[in-house]
Design a protein around this motif. Structure first.
Motif, PDB file in Angstrom:
ATOM      1  N   ASN A  40       0.839  -1.214   0.000  1.00  0.00           N
ATOM      2  CA  ASN A  40       0.000   0.000   0.000  1.00  0.00           C
ATOM      3  C   ASN A  40       0.876   1.267   0.000  1.00  0.00           C
ATOM      4  O   ASN A  40       0.404   2.335   0.365  1.00  0.00           O
ATOM      5  N   TYR A  41       2.117   1.110  -0.376  1.00  0.00           N
ATOM      6  CA  TYR A  41       3.116   2.183  -0.522  1.00  0.00           C
ATOM      7  C   TYR A  41       3.626   2.760   0.793  1.00  0.00           C
ATOM      8  O   TYR A  41       4.789   3.097   0.902  1.00  0.00           O
ATOM      9  N   LEU A  84       2.604  -3.787  -7.511  1.00  0.00           N
ATOM     10  CA  LEU A  84       1.585  -3.400  -8.496  1.00  0.00           C
ATOM     11  C   LEU A  84       0.267  -4.089  -8.196  1.00  0.00           C
ATOM     12  O   LEU A  84      -0.588  -4.235  -9.059  1.00  0.00           O
ATOM     13  N   GLY A  85       0.106  -4.503  -6.944  1.00  0.00           N
ATOM     14  CA  GLY A  85      -1.076  -5.283  -6.597  1.00  0.00           C
ATOM     15  C   GLY A  85      -2.370  -4.498  -6.620  1.00  0.00           C
ATOM     16  O   GLY A  85      -3.439  -5.047  -6.839  1.00  0.00           O
ATOM     17  N   ALA A  86      -2.264  -3.182  -6.411  1.00  0.00           N
ATOM     18  CA  ALA A  86      -3.492  -2.415  -6.188  1.00  0.00           C
ATOM     19  C   ALA A  86      -4.006  -1.693  -7.434  1.00  0.00           C
ATOM     20  O   ALA A  86      -4.861  -0.843  -7.337  1.00  0.00           O
ATOM     21  N   VAL A  87      -3.477  -2.046  -8.598  1.00  0.00           N
ATOM     22  CA  VAL A  87      -3.914  -1.305  -9.793  1.00  0.00           C
ATOM     23  C   VAL A  87      -4.579  -2.227 -10.820  1.00  0.00           C
ATOM     24  O   VAL A  87      -4.389  -3.428 -10.783  1.00  0.00           O
ATOM     25  N   ASP A  88      -5.346  -1.620 -11.714  1.00  0.00           N
ATOM     26  CA  ASP A  88      -6.073  -2.441 -12.686  1.00  0.00           C
ATOM     27  C   ASP A  88      -5.133  -2.970 -13.780  1.00  0.00           C
ATOM     28  O   ASP A  88      -3.985  -2.577 -13.889  1.00  0.00           O
ATOM     29  N   PHE A  89      -5.660  -3.850 -14.592  1.00  0.00           N
ATOM     30  CA  PHE A  89      -4.842  -4.622 -15.511  1.00  0.00           C
ATOM     31  C   PHE A  89      -4.027  -3.775 -16.493  1.00  0.00           C
ATOM     32  O   PHE A  89      -2.826  -3.965 -16.647  1.00  0.00           O
ATOM     33  N   THR A 125       6.819   6.950  -6.442  1.00  0.00           N
ATOM     34  CA  THR A 125       7.387   7.655  -5.292  1.00  0.00           C
ATOM     35  C   THR A 125       7.883   6.649  -4.254  1.00  0.00           C
ATOM     36  O   THR A 125       8.976   6.791  -3.699  1.00  0.00           O
ATOM     37  N   ALA A 126       7.061   5.599  -4.028  1.00  0.00           N
ATOM     38  CA  ALA A 126       7.446   4.589  -3.038  1.00  0.00           C
ATOM     39  C   ALA A 126       8.747   3.909  -3.447  1.00  0.00           C
ATOM     40  O   ALA A 126       9.616   3.649  -2.612  1.00  0.00           O
ATOM     41  N   VAL A 127       8.882   3.633  -4.750  1.00  0.00           N
ATOM     42  CA  VAL A 127      10.092   2.954  -5.217  1.00  0.00           C
ATOM     43  C   VAL A 127      11.314   3.853  -5.044  1.00  0.00           C
ATOM     44  O   VAL A 127      12.331   3.426  -4.492  1.00  0.00           O
ATOM     45  N   ILE A 128      11.208   5.120  -5.460  1.00  0.00           N
ATOM     46  CA  ILE A 128      12.410   5.958  -5.355  1.00  0.00           C
ATOM     47  C   ILE A 128      12.721   6.314  -3.902  1.00  0.00           C
ATOM     48  O   ILE A 128      13.870   6.524  -3.541  1.00  0.00           O
ATOM     49  N   ARG A 129      11.685   6.362  -3.054  1.00  0.00           N
ATOM     50  CA  ARG A 129      11.971   6.598  -1.640  1.00  0.00           C
ATOM     51  C   ARG A 129      12.807   5.444  -1.076  1.00  0.00           C
ATOM     52  O   ARG A 129      13.748   5.649  -0.317  1.00  0.00           O
ATOM     53  N   ALA A 130      12.437   4.212  -1.507  1.00  0.00           N
ATOM     54  CA  ALA A 130      13.179   3.053  -1.021  1.00  0.00           C
ATOM     55  C   ALA A 130      14.592   3.017  -1.608  1.00  0.00           C
ATOM     56  O   ALA A 130      15.507   2.478  -0.996  1.00  0.00           O
ATOM     57  N   LEU A 131      14.764   3.618  -2.795  1.00  0.00           N
ATOM     58  CA  LEU A 131      16.086   3.619  -3.424  1.00  0.00           C
ATOM     59  C   LEU A 131      16.974   4.754  -2.917  1.00  0.00           C
ATOM     60  O   LEU A 131      18.186   4.733  -3.116  1.00  0.00           O
ATOM     61  N   ALA A 132      16.351   5.748  -2.258  1.00  0.00           N
ATOM     62  CA  ALA A 132      17.072   6.969  -1.894  1.00  0.00           C
ATOM     63  C   ALA A 132      18.317   6.681  -1.058  1.00  0.00           C
ATOM     64  O   ALA A 132      19.349   7.316  -1.229  1.00  0.00           O
ATOM     65  N   SER A 133      18.221   5.710  -0.161  1.00  0.00           N
ATOM     66  CA  SER A 133      19.354   5.427   0.726  1.00  0.00           C
ATOM     67  C   SER A 133      20.362   4.476   0.079  1.00  0.00           C
ATOM     68  O   SER A 133      21.237   3.976   0.758  1.00  0.00           O
ATOM     69  N   ARG A 134      20.219   4.250  -1.223  1.00  0.00           N
ATOM     70  CA  ARG A 134      21.079   3.326  -1.963  1.00  0.00           C
ATOM     71  C   ARG A 134      21.199   1.982  -1.245  1.00  0.00           C
ATOM     72  O   ARG A 134      22.293   1.591  -0.795  1.00  0.00           O
ATOM     73  N   PRO A 135      20.081   1.256  -1.119  1.00  0.00           N
ATOM     74  CA  PRO A 135      20.131  -0.037  -0.424  1.00  0.00           C
ATOM     75  C   PRO A 135      20.887  -1.069  -1.253  1.00  0.00           C
ATOM     76  O   PRO A 135      21.036  -0.926  -2.458  1.00  0.00           O
ATOM     77  N   GLN A 136      21.366  -2.101  -0.571  1.00  0.00           N
ATOM     78  CA  GLN A 136      22.039  -3.211  -1.245  1.00  0.00           C
ATOM     79  C   GLN A 136      21.035  -4.017  -2.058  1.00  0.00           C
ATOM     80  O   GLN A 136      21.356  -4.545  -3.104  1.00  0.00           O
ATOM     81  N   VAL A 137      19.834  -4.115  -1.483  1.00  0.00           N
ATOM     82  CA  VAL A 137      18.801  -4.892  -2.161  1.00  0.00           C
ATOM     83  C   VAL A 137      17.457  -4.207  -1.929  1.00  0.00           C
ATOM     84  O   VAL A 137      17.194  -3.665  -0.864  1.00  0.00           O
ATOM     85  N   LEU A 138      16.629  -4.203  -2.979  1.00  0.00           N
ATOM     86  CA  LEU A 138      15.302  -3.587  -2.891  1.00  0.00           C
ATOM     87  C   LEU A 138      14.258  -4.691  -2.806  1.00  0.00           C
ATOM     88  O   LEU A 138      14.197  -5.567  -3.675  1.00  0.00           O
ATOM     89  N   LEU A 139      13.461  -4.670  -1.747  1.00  0.00           N
ATOM     90  CA  LEU A 139      12.422  -5.683  -1.559  1.00  0.00           C
ATOM     91  C   LEU A 139      11.069  -5.063  -1.900  1.00  0.00           C
ATOM     92  O   LEU A 139      10.723  -3.997  -1.396  1.00  0.00           O
TER      93      LEU A 139
END
Lengths: 259, 212
Positions: free
Chosen positions: A83-84, A161-166, A142-156
């Motif tokens: 849910n971001y 994309l669960g909450a969007v239509d086809f 936004t959620a993805v780049i926020r998680a990337l901001a700290s330059r993590p070793q791995v992104l989980l």
């Protein structure tokens, strides 16, 4: 970067019944891989992801990231929530700056990274908006780049994309892939969508909901961006669906039907 | 001023424009309410025709004007207001930290919860004789009563606010390397603020009510 998942077991007690969701799960992830954990609902893929993140602990086994045992959540493992979980009281800009401030990144570098990330996610000029003013796709990016901001070793990523239509889902898969091609962080993504798994990943780890075990570990060495109509593409998809078995296909969820 | 239908408004202008519109409607509705109530009141007083049983709205308005221009009344109003604010401030200053503590810690919630639930049942008027003995005459008892009536909604709403924060926010902050202090300051406080405001509103109105 090297992430080892060693003999992870986890069970839940539901109404007095013990339910084994993960049983002796082991695999290793190498630098730069895009790995998908694929499986039907209830197969324990999200549980495994949250154990890797450190949100909960396994009963047996251990997660080892670069020779260090994982015991708690940390900035070396970025997480994108289903849910971001964007902070609604912070603007897009503040949301993305937050992890960098926590890690005491110098101000000039913070701003530079922010601009870089906004550009990558095609969110230039949206920095001053609040999450509720964003569309679903913009929130997800936004959620993805926020998680990337700290330059993590791995992104989980937990069903990002669960909450969007086809139709939207297809567009977002393409956007997400484009972002990943630029960033190349190691990714572990959880999904129940076979097409999404084949489209996005270098490697698919297929989990079953019966014994909490890995059914298959399949690599998908197709070129990017991938052609959803391509012969090899459909072949991989068919192979995964066969592995999931007819039983699963006929369950009430229609997501496994060929689209 | 000419109205340009084709003007494109920036988001900020739109917000300002809509807020202005909302405010105008709000005032209009309030005026309608006052006018309707005033009319009913006027007709009733006209039928009764007795200043003792029901003075007309005009007589009342005149008396009100006289009162608020009277120095003694003004002085008393200001004394009351200071008391209400002091009591309100105290109930916030004690209630919010207590609410945070109880929202976070199950142990604190269990221990203090029982105590608070029993004190909460005491009718506010029952405190009056006790507080006069404890605090003497003067400001003390009044401020105590205002605090007493406001503190419970503040505590209870703060607890609800803290307990309703999604676990994902905590986990998200932790994956970003947030310290405990930052989680409190940047996550818990802003996430709880709407509930604290509800508590504050209730405390304010209850404070006014218990003044008399």
């Amino acid at each position: 970067m090297r992430l080892e998942i060693n003999d992870i077991s986890k069970s839940f007690i539901n109404n007095g019944e013990t339910h084994q969701v993960l049983k002796d799960i082991s695999f290793t992830i190498e630098e730069g891989e895009f790995v998908t954990l694929l499986g039907p609902s209830g197969c324990g893929k999200t549980t495994l992801l949250t154990i890797i993140a450190g949100f909960q602990q396994a009963e047996e086994g251990e997660i080892v990231l670069n020779d260090k045992k994982v015991v708690a959540p940390g900035p070396d493992r970025g997480f994108v929530f289903q849910n971001y979980a964007l902070f609604p009281w912070k603007t897009v800009r503040e949301n993305i700056l937050y992890p960098m401030k926590q890690l005491k990144v110098p101000k000039a570098e913070r701003e530079k990274r922010l601009e870089e990330l906004l550009k990558m996610a095609q969110l230039e000029g949206k920095g001053s908006l609040y999450p509720h003013q964003l569309s679903g796709g913009m929130k997800q990016r936004t959620a993805v780049i926020r998680a990337l901001a700290s330059r993590p070793q791995v992104l989980l990523m937990d069903e990002p994309l669960g909450a969007v239509d086809f139709q939207m889902r297809k567009d977002l898969q393409e956007q997400l892939e484009a972002m990943w091609i630029k960033d190349r962080t190691t990714v572990i993504m959880v999904t129940h969508d076979v097409d999404e798994a084949v489209y996005m990943s270098d490697r698919v780890i297929l989990m079953s909901n019966e014994q909490g075990k890995i059914l298959a570990d399949l690599s998908i060495p197709l070129e990017r961006p991938r052609d959803r109509e391509g012969k090899k593409y459909t072949m991989y998809k068919q192979q995964l669906m066969d592995l999931l078995g007819n039983k699963t296909i006929k369950k009430k969820e229609t997501i496994y039907q060929v689209v | 001023m000419a109205i340009n239908e084709n003007k494109i408004y920036s988001p900020r202008e739109k917000i300002v424009k809509n807020v202005g519109k909302g405010l105008a409607y709000n005032i209009m509705y309030k005026l309608i309410t006052i006018l309707l109530a005033g009319t009913v009141w006027y007709i009733a007083s006209w039928r009764l025709n007795s200043d003792l049983l029901l003075p007309s709205p005009f007589t009342t308005a005149r008396a009100f004007l006289n009162a608020i221009t009277d120095e003694v009344v003004l002085k008393n109003i200001s004394i009351t207001m200071v008391r209400v604010f002091k009591g309100f401030g105290l109930s916030m200053a004690i209630g919010v930290p207590l609410g945070f503590l109880m929202g976070f810690s199950k142990i604190a919630n269990n221990i203090l919860g029982t105590l608070i639930d029993s004190i909460r049942q005491v009718p506010i008027m029952a405190w009056v004789p006790l507080t006069i003995i404890w605090l003497g005459l003067g400001d003390g008892p009044t401020i105590f009563l205002i605090t007493m009536s406001g503190i419970f909604p503040v505590i209870l709403n703060t607890i609800t606010g803290v307990q309703n924060i999604s676990k994902d926010y905590y986990n998200a902050a932790k994956t970003m390397g947030a310290s405990r202090w930052s989680i409190l300051k940047d996550i818990v406080v802003p996430a709880t603020l709407p509930d604290i405001m509800v508590g504050a509103r209730l405390a304010m109105s209850l404070g006014w009510m218990s003044v008399i």
